[in-house]
Design an enzyme around this catalytic site. Structure first.
Site, PDB file in Angstrom:
ATOM      1  N   MET A 140      54.710  -7.793 -14.798  1.00 60.54           N
ATOM      2  CA  MET A 140      55.060  -9.165 -15.165  1.00 60.54           C
ATOM      3  C   MET A 140      55.589  -9.284 -16.599  1.00 60.54           C
ATOM      4  O   MET A 140      55.322 -10.263 -17.293  1.00 60.54           O
ATOM      5  CB  MET A 140      53.841 -10.079 -14.954  1.00 60.54           C
ATOM      6  CG  MET A 140      53.304 -10.057 -13.526  1.00 60.54           C
ATOM      7  SD  MET A 140      54.544 -10.320 -12.224  1.00 60.54           S
ATOM      8  CE  MET A 140      54.446 -12.100 -12.052  1.00 60.54           C
ATOM      9  N   ARG A 141      56.361  -8.285 -17.042  1.00 57.46           N
ATOM     10  CA  ARG A 141      56.991  -8.360 -18.365  1.00 57.46           C
ATOM     11  C   ARG A 141      58.499  -8.373 -18.196  1.00 57.46           C
ATOM     12  O   ARG A 141      59.044  -7.661 -17.348  1.00 57.46           O
ATOM     13  CB  ARG A 141      56.638  -7.123 -19.208  1.00 57.46           C
ATOM     14  CG  ARG A 141      55.210  -7.045 -19.659  1.00 57.46           C
ATOM     15  CD  ARG A 141      54.874  -8.074 -20.705  1.00 57.46           C
ATOM     16  NE  ARG A 141      55.693  -7.955 -21.909  1.00 57.46           N
ATOM     17  CZ  ARG A 141      55.728  -8.886 -22.860  1.00 57.46           C
ATOM     18  NH1 ARG A 141      55.016  -9.985 -22.752  1.00 57.46           N
ATOM     19  NH2 ARG A 141      56.477  -8.713 -23.933  1.00 57.46           N
ATOM     20  N   ILE A 142      59.158  -9.152 -19.034  1.00 55.91           N
ATOM     21  CA  ILE A 142      60.621  -9.128 -19.067  1.00 55.91           C
ATOM     22  C   ILE A 142      61.049  -7.970 -19.967  1.00 55.91           C
ATOM     23  O   ILE A 142      60.472  -7.769 -21.044  1.00 55.91           O
ATOM     24  CB  ILE A 142      61.161 -10.476 -19.578  1.00 55.91           C
ATOM     25  CG1 ILE A 142      60.839 -11.566 -18.549  1.00 55.91           C
ATOM     26  CG2 ILE A 142      62.654 -10.407 -19.865  1.00 55.91           C
ATOM     27  CD1 ILE A 142      61.137 -12.974 -19.008  1.00 55.91           C
TER      28      ILE A 142
ATOM     29  N   GLY B  66      47.936  -4.167  -8.096  1.00 54.76           N
ATOM     30  CA  GLY B  66      48.551  -2.892  -7.717  1.00 54.76           C
ATOM     31  C   GLY B  66      48.538  -2.579  -6.233  1.00 54.76           C
ATOM     32  O   GLY B  66      48.587  -1.413  -5.849  1.00 54.76           O
TER      33      GLY B  66
ATOM     34  N   ASN C  95      50.950  -3.141  -4.045  1.00 50.59           N
ATOM     35  CA  ASN C  95      52.236  -2.508  -3.705  1.00 50.59           C
ATOM     36  C   ASN C  95      52.296  -1.078  -4.238  1.00 50.59           C
ATOM     37  O   ASN C  95      52.830  -0.181  -3.577  1.00 50.59           O
ATOM     38  CB  ASN C  95      53.390  -3.343  -4.255  1.00 50.59           C
ATOM     39  CG  ASN C  95      53.729  -4.510  -3.350  1.00 50.59           C
ATOM     40  OD1 ASN C  95      54.224  -4.315  -2.241  1.00 50.59           O
ATOM     41  ND2 ASN C  95      53.436  -5.724  -3.798  1.00 50.59           N
TER      42      ASN C  95
ATOM     43  N   ARG D 294      59.901  -7.395 -28.395  1.00 46.67           N
ATOM     44  CA  ARG D 294      60.126  -6.901 -27.021  1.00 46.67           C
ATOM     45  C   ARG D 294      60.827  -5.545 -27.069  1.00 46.67           C
ATOM     46  O   ARG D 294      60.525  -4.632 -26.302  1.00 46.67           O
ATOM     47  CB  ARG D 294      60.993  -7.931 -26.277  1.00 46.67           C
ATOM     48  CG  ARG D 294      61.147  -7.674 -24.801  1.00 46.67           C
ATOM     49  CD  ARG D 294      62.009  -8.731 -24.116  1.00 46.67           C
ATOM     50  NE  ARG D 294      61.526 -10.082 -24.273  1.00 46.67           N
ATOM     51  CZ  ARG D 294      60.501 -10.604 -23.608  1.00 46.67           C
ATOM     52  NH1 ARG D 294      59.841  -9.871 -22.742  1.00 46.67           N
ATOM     53  NH2 ARG D 294      60.134 -11.850 -23.810  1.00 46.67           N
TER      54      ARG D 294
ATOM     55  N   HIS E 224      59.910  -8.631  -5.131  1.00 45.54           N
ATOM     56  CA  HIS E 224      59.686 -10.043  -5.476  1.00 45.54           C
ATOM     57  C   HIS E 224      59.318 -10.791  -4.192  1.00 45.54           C
ATOM     58  O   HIS E 224      59.942 -10.573  -3.151  1.00 45.54           O
ATOM     59  CB  HIS E 224      60.953 -10.639  -6.095  1.00 45.54           C
ATOM     60  CG  HIS E 224      60.775 -12.032  -6.571  1.00 45.54           C
ATOM     61  ND1 HIS E 224      60.158 -12.341  -7.773  1.00 45.54           N
ATOM     62  CD2 HIS E 224      61.091 -13.228  -5.999  1.00 45.54           C
ATOM     63  CE1 HIS E 224      60.123 -13.653  -7.928  1.00 45.54           C
ATOM     64  NE2 HIS E 224      60.679 -14.213  -6.867  1.00 45.54           N
TER      65      HIS E 224
ATOM     66  N   GLU F 114      55.578  -7.185   2.173  1.00 46.78           N
ATOM     67  CA  GLU F 114      55.905  -6.411   0.961  1.00 46.78           C
ATOM     68  C   GLU F 114      55.448  -4.963   1.137  1.00 46.78           C
ATOM     69  O   GLU F 114      56.159  -4.015   0.787  1.00 46.78           O
ATOM     70  CB  GLU F 114      55.210  -7.018  -0.266  1.00 46.78           C
ATOM     71  CG  GLU F 114      55.751  -8.371  -0.684  1.00 46.78           C
ATOM     72  CD  GLU F 114      55.104  -8.855  -1.986  1.00 46.78           C
ATOM     73  OE1 GLU F 114      55.010  -8.080  -2.939  1.00 46.78           O
ATOM     74  OE2 GLU F 114      54.693 -10.029  -2.032  1.00 46.78           O
TER      75      GLU F 114
ATOM     76  N   ASP G 286      65.209 -11.188 -11.847  1.00 45.59           N
ATOM     77  CA  ASP G 286      65.148 -11.343 -10.385  1.00 45.59           C
ATOM     78  C   ASP G 286      66.538 -11.553  -9.778  1.00 45.59           C
ATOM     79  O   ASP G 286      66.708 -12.346  -8.832  1.00 45.59           O
ATOM     80  CB  ASP G 286      64.235 -12.528 -10.011  1.00 45.59           C
ATOM     81  CG  ASP G 286      62.787 -12.289 -10.413  1.00 45.59           C
ATOM     82  OD1 ASP G 286      62.374 -11.129 -10.481  1.00 45.59           O
ATOM     83  OD2 ASP G 286      62.077 -13.279 -10.668  1.00 45.59           O
TER      84      ASP G 286
HETATM   85  C1  GAR Z   1      53.435  -9.138  -5.486  1.00 46.25           C
HETATM   86  O1  GAR Z   1      53.403 -10.230  -4.592  1.00 46.25           O
HETATM   87  C2  GAR Z   1      54.827  -8.984  -6.072  1.00 46.25           C
HETATM   88  O2  GAR Z   1      55.846  -9.283  -5.170  1.00 46.25           O
HETATM   89  C3  GAR Z   1      54.775  -9.999  -7.194  1.00 46.25           C
HETATM   90  O3  GAR Z   1      53.491  -9.860  -7.750  1.00 46.25           O
HETATM   91  C4  GAR Z   1      52.592  -9.427  -6.725  1.00 46.25           C
HETATM   92  C5  GAR Z   1      51.885  -8.201  -7.235  1.00 46.25           C
HETATM   93  O4  GAR Z   1      50.874  -7.820  -6.330  1.00 46.25           O
HETATM   94  N1  GAR Z   1      55.807  -9.737  -8.155  1.00 46.25           N
HETATM   95  C6  GAR Z   1      56.496 -10.695  -8.774  1.00 46.25           C
HETATM   96  O5  GAR Z   1      56.290 -11.885  -8.598  1.00 46.25           O
HETATM   97  C7  GAR Z   1      57.573 -10.185  -9.710  1.00 46.25           C
HETATM   98  N2  GAR Z   1      58.509 -11.206 -10.028  1.00 46.25           N
HETATM   99  P1  GAR Z   1      50.316  -6.332  -6.390  1.00 46.25           P
HETATM  100  O6  GAR Z   1      49.920  -6.073  -7.849  1.00 46.25           O
HETATM  101  O7  GAR Z   1      49.106  -6.368  -5.499  1.00 46.25           O
HETATM  102  O8  GAR Z   1      51.380  -5.405  -5.920  1.00 46.25           O
END
Ligand code: GAR
Length: 209
Positions: free
Chosen positions: A93-95, A15, A17, A68, A112, A177, A148
């Site tokens: 990370m879920r579709i 978390g 971001n 789903r 991403h 990011e 994506d």
């Molecule tokens: C981040 O690098 C984000 O871009 C990536 O997961 C990480 C989460 O970090 N997301 C993906 O790969 C989605 N396809 P965080 O939980 O510290 O924000």
């Protein structure tokens, strides 16, 4: 002053971001308020930070659903309960089910860790190293049913060094990011206010400036 857009953040883990979005939204002139943080995993570290900030949290596990579609219906009900106007995926990370993704088109952003359309999916940094690219980066994009693949809102580039491992590259990209997600959300909301089609104009950043 116009009302702030009600944003829910979806996470699955650390978390970091999410934290940057929560911090940005504390600014009085920021156009979003974070009204809830959802995780599909009860052990997502980001939940504790959100709770400590006084933000509503919810956990629903896909393991409790047989499809789903039914999981995404429960997620959607939670988001509606919060009065969500815009969703930010932040390491979620879920579709999504097609119905969920269709419903929220134009109202859902994702971050991403690559310059999409390069390197979608998983093992993103290893994909970049294997391809031998000299530049990688991060993309904030609108979410569409295809994984994506939605239109970019904001991108930032970083160099890929010969000495990089997936871990060192991930760390360099994570820093940008954290810079672009709050900025992208702000720009996206402000553009939506001026343009009902919600079509994101392309914007880009090169880091370091
Ligand atoms: C981040 O690098 C984000 O871009 C990536 O997961 C990480 C989460 O970090 N997301 C993906 O790969 C989605 N396809 P965080 O939980 O510290 O924000």
């Amino acid at each position: 002053m116009s009302a702030k857009t009600k944003v829910a953040i979806l996470i699955s883990g650390r978390g970091s971001n999410m934290r940057t979005l929560i911090q940005a939204a504390k600014q009085t002139d920021y156009p979003a308020e974070i009204i809830g943080v959802f995780s599909n995993r009860a052990d997502a570290a980001g939940l504790e930070f959100a709770k400590a900030e006084g933000i509503a949290t919810a956990v629903i596990s896909q393991k409790d659903f047989d499809s789903r579609e039914s999981f995404c219906e429960a997620l959607d009900a939670q988001l509606e309960d919060w009065g969500t106007e815009l969703i930010c995926l932040a390491g979620y990370m879920r579709i999504h089910s097609d119905a969920f993704a269709q419903k929220w088109i134009g109202k859902m952003l994702n971050i991403h860790p690559s310059l999409l359309p390069s390197f979608p999916g998983l093992h993103v940094h290893q994909q970049a190293l294997d391809a031998g690219v000299k530049i990688s980066g991060a993309t904030v994009h609108e979410v569409i049913p295809e994984l994506d693949a939605g239109p970019p809102v904001l991108q930032a580039a970083v160099p890929v060094l010969d000495s990089d491992t997936a871990e060192t590259l991930a760390a360099r990209i994570l820093k940008v990011e954290h810079q672009i997600y709050p900025l992208a959300l702000k720009q996206y909301i402000e553009k939506r206010g001026n343009n009902d089609t919600a079509a994101a104009e392309q914007a880009s950043l090169i880091w370091p400036q």
